[in-house]
Design a protein around this motif. Structure first.
Motif, PDB file in Angstrom:
ATOM      1  N   SER A  54      -9.227  -0.103 -10.642  1.00 24.36           N
ATOM      2  CA  SER A  54      -8.665  -1.413 -10.974  1.00 24.36           C
ATOM      3  C   SER A  54      -7.494  -1.755 -10.062  1.00 24.36           C
ATOM      4  CB  SER A  54      -8.218  -1.418 -12.442  1.00 24.36           C
ATOM      5  OG  SER A  54      -7.575  -2.624 -12.779  1.00 24.36           O
ATOM      6  N   SER A  55      -6.674  -0.742  -9.747  1.00 27.09           N
ATOM      7  CA  SER A  55      -5.532  -0.990  -8.858  1.00 27.09           C
ATOM      8  C   SER A  55      -5.988  -1.337  -7.443  1.00 27.09           C
ATOM      9  CB  SER A  55      -4.606   0.230  -8.831  1.00 27.09           C
ATOM     10  OG  SER A  55      -5.175   1.310  -8.104  1.00 27.09           O
ATOM     11  N   TRP A 105      -6.411  -4.833 -13.643  1.00 32.02           N
ATOM     12  CA  TRP A 105      -6.865  -5.996 -12.896  1.00 32.02           C
ATOM     13  C   TRP A 105      -7.651  -6.931 -13.791  1.00 32.02           C
ATOM     14  CZ3 TRP A 105     -11.895  -7.657 -11.792  1.00 32.02           C
ATOM     15  CH2 TRP A 105     -11.945  -8.719 -10.898  1.00 32.02           C
ATOM     16  N   ALA A 106      -7.359  -8.216 -13.693  1.00 32.16           N
ATOM     17  CA  ALA A 106      -8.113  -9.225 -14.428  1.00 32.16           C
ATOM     18  C   ALA A 106      -8.406 -10.362 -13.484  1.00 32.16           C
ATOM     19  CB  ALA A 106      -7.309  -9.732 -15.628  1.00 32.16           C
ATOM     20  N   THR A 111       0.842  -1.196   0.000  1.00 26.45           N
ATOM     21  CA  THR A 111       0.000   0.000   0.000  1.00 26.45           C
ATOM     22  C   THR A 111       0.874   1.241   0.000  1.00 26.45           C
ATOM     23  OG1 THR A 111      -1.684  -1.173   1.237  1.00 26.45           O
ATOM     24  CG2 THR A 111      -1.810   1.236   1.241  1.00 26.45           C
ATOM     25  N   SER A 112       0.591   2.135  -0.945  1.00 21.83           N
ATOM     26  CA  SER A 112       1.367   3.363  -1.041  1.00 21.83           C
ATOM     27  C   SER A 112       0.622   4.503  -0.372  1.00 21.83           C
ATOM     28  CB  SER A 112       1.611   3.693  -2.519  1.00 21.83           C
ATOM     29  OG  SER A 112       2.202   4.969  -2.648  1.00 21.83           O
ATOM     30  N   THR A 113       1.311   5.301   0.384  1.00 22.93           N
ATOM     31  CA  THR A 113       0.684   6.425   1.072  1.00 22.93           C
ATOM     32  C   THR A 113       0.894   7.727   0.334  1.00 22.93           C
ATOM     33  OG1 THR A 113       2.683   6.769   2.377  1.00 22.93           O
ATOM     34  CG2 THR A 113       0.996   5.333   3.311  1.00 22.93           C
ATOM     35  N   SER A 114       1.588   7.660  -0.802  1.00 23.65           N
ATOM     36  CA  SER A 114       1.890   8.886  -1.526  1.00 23.65           C
ATOM     37  C   SER A 114       0.868   9.200  -2.598  1.00 23.65           C
ATOM     38  CB  SER A 114       3.274   8.754  -2.182  1.00 23.65           C
ATOM     39  OG  SER A 114       3.296   7.661  -3.080  1.00 23.65           O
ATOM     40  N   GLY A 115      -0.175   8.379  -2.706  1.00 21.74           N
ATOM     41  CA  GLY A 115      -1.222   8.622  -3.706  1.00 21.74           C
ATOM     42  C   GLY A 115      -0.947   7.845  -4.977  1.00 21.74           C
ATOM     43  N   TYR A 116      -2.011   7.616  -5.733  1.00 23.20           N
ATOM     44  CA  TYR A 116      -1.904   6.797  -6.944  1.00 23.20           C
ATOM     45  C   TYR A 116      -1.350   7.636  -8.087  1.00 23.20           C
ATOM     46  CZ  TYR A 116      -3.417   4.411 -11.124  1.00 23.20           C
ATOM     47  OH  TYR A 116      -3.476   3.825 -12.353  1.00 23.20           O
TER      48      TYR A 116
END
Length: 388
Positions: free
Chosen positions: A316-317, A112-113, A96-101
Motif C-alpha cells: 500500500s505504501s 492507500w486509498a 523515497t526512503s533507503t533505510s527500508g520500510y
C-alpha cells in the motif's frame, strides 16, 4: 219435423261456435315456440355479427388514438443522470526512503486509498437515442493522470454504462471491488495502447515492460481499479493458499488491495509456504526483506498475521509512493525501478547470484496469471530465473 231440426241445430251450434275464429284475429295469430325457433336461429347470428363488427371498429379507433398519444409522448426526451467514480489523482509523491520500510503501527489511517472525482453520464429515451449513442460510443472518454498518461474506454450500450456506475458505487462503498472483469482499456502517452487481449487481459508483456529492452523501464500508469482480476477462490492454483484466505480477506480491504492480489504475491514469492526463506533472507508468505521485519512478534518475521499484514501495508505504501500507479508498485515489490533495463535486471546472474536477479516476467505473471486465477509461473518471454 221442425222440432227435430231445431233439436239437431241446438246440439250442433255450440260446436260451430267453438271452432269459429274471426278473420280479423287470424292475421294476429301468435307463432308457437316450435314455429319461431328456426327464425330466431337464422336471425340471431346476423344480429350478433353486426354487433361484433361495430365493437371491433370502435376498439380499433380507440387503439389508434392511444398509439398516437404514446408516440407523441415517446418523442419527448427524458434525461436521467448517473454518477460514476472516475480516478483523478492529486497525491503528491512521498520521499523515497533507503533505510527500508518500517513495520506499521495498529493505526491504518495511512493506508492507500484511491481518490475519485465524478463523471456524469446522460441517457436519453428519445426516438433518436440509439443513433446518438452509437455516435457517442465511438468517441473515447479520457481522463489524464500525472506522468501525462491517458486511459480511454468506450461503452457498447447504455447497460454497460449503468453496470459500470453500479460497480463503481459498490467499489467505493466497500473500498475495493471483489473482482473486475473485462480487458484493460489504457493508452499511455509513452508506451501507447496496452494491447490487452483474452490471453493478456491487463496488457501485453511488451507494454507492461515498456522500455526495459531500450533506454529503461517506463512503467505505464494504471490504477488498481482499472486492472482486471477475478475473485479469490480455493480451486486451481490458490488451493495451496486456502489456509491463509482469512488473512488476505482481512488485510486486503484494510489496505484497499484486492485479496486475490495479496494471495498472488504469496504464490509468486513463496508458493504460499509460510516457512519459505528467499535467497537473500526474505521471510515467509510475503517474502519480507529483513528491513521490513522490525516489530515482528518475538522477532519472528514468519508469524502469519504479521507477515501478511506487513506485506499488505508495504505494498500500500508503494502505491502511495508512486501516485497510485499499481504497475510501478508491483514491479517495485520485486526490486524494479524506473529506468531498469534487461542488463540491469540480469546483472546479478553474471556475478554468480542467480536468485539476486529481477524477474523480468514478474509483472505479467502477476496481473495476467495469478490474478486471473491461473498459474502465472508459465507466463512470460524472458524466464531469466529458470536456471536458478
Amino acid at each position: 219435423m221442425l222440432a227435430l231440426r231445431l233439436v239437431a241445430l241446438a246440439a250442433v251450434l255450440p260446436l260451430i261456435l267453438a271452432t269459429h275464429v274471426p278473420l280479423r284475429r287470424q292475421h294476429r295469430r301468435t307463432l308457437t315456440v316450435a314455429e319461431a325457433a328456426p327464425l330466431v336461429a337464422r336471425a340471431r347470428p346476423a344480429e350478433l355479427n353486426a354487433g361484433h363488427k361495430s365493437a371491433r371498429r370502435a376498439l380499433k379507433r380507440s387503439l389508434k388514438k392511444k398509439a398516437k398519444r404514446a408516440c407523441a409522448a415517446a418523442a419527448a426526451t427524458a434525461t436521467s443522470t448517473f454518477t460514476s467514480a472516475s480516478p483523478a489523482y492529486t497525491v503528491e509523491p512521498t520521499a523515497t526512503s533507503t533505510s527500508g520500510y518500517a513495520a506499521p503501527s495498529d493505526d491504518t489511517s495511512d493506508s492507500w486509498a484511491e481518490p475519485s472525482s465524478t463523471t456524469t453520464y446522460a441517457v436519453t429515451s428519445s426516438a433518436t437515442w440509439l443513433g446518438d449513442w452509437a455516435a457517442a460510443s465511438s468517441q473515447a472518454a479520457s481522463t489524464t493522470h500525472k506522468h501525462s498518461v491517458t486511459h480511454s474506454s468506450s461503452a457498447d450500450s447504455a447497460g454497460d454504462v449503468v453496470s459500470s456506475v453500479v460497480s463503481s458505487v459498490s467499489s467505493a462503498a466497500s473500498g475495493v471491488a471483489s473482482s473486475v472483469s473485462g480487458l484493460l482499456q489504457v493508452t499511455d502517452d509513452t508506451c501507447g495502447w496496452c494491447d490487452s487481449s483474452d490471453s493478456a487481459p491487463n496488457g501485453s508483456e511488451d507494454w507492461l515492460n515498456c522500455g526495459v529492452t531500450g533506454s529503461g523501464w517506463t512503467p505505464p500508469y494504471v490504477t488498481i481499479s482499472e486492472l482486471s482480476y477475478v475473485d479469490l477462490d480455493s480451486s486451481g492454483p490458490f488451493a495451496a493458499c486456502s489456509d491463509y484466505f482469512y488473512l488476505f480477506n482481512e488485510y486486503g480491504p484494510e489496505y484497499n488491495i484486492p485479496p486475490i492480489m495479496l494471495a498472488s504475491f504469496a504464490l509468486q514469492e513463496s508458493s504460499c509456504n509460510q516457512y519459505a526463506t528467499g535467497g537473500n533472507g526474505e521471510a515467509g508468505l510475503m517474502q519480507l526483506a529483513e528491513a521490513n521485519c522490525d516489530g515482528a512478534p518475538d522477532g519472528n518475521c514468519y508469524d502469519l498475521d504479521f507477515n501478511v499484514k506487513t506485506g499488505a501495508s508495504y505494498f500500500s505504501s508503494l502505491i502511495t509512493q508512486y501516485d497510485g500507479n499499481v504497475l510501478e508498485a508491483i514491479g517495485s515489490y520485486n526490486g524494479w525501478y524506473a529506468g531498469l533495463t534487461v542488463a540491469d535486471a540480469t546483472a546479478a546472474a553474471s556475478e554468480g547470484d542467480c536468485s539476486g536477479q529481477n524477474n523480468l516476467d514478474y509483472i505479467t505473471q502477476m496481473v495476467n496469471g495469478w490474478m486471473q486465477g491461473q498459474d502465472g509461473s508459465n507466463l512470460g518471454t524472458y524466464f531469466n530465473l529458470a536456471s536458478c
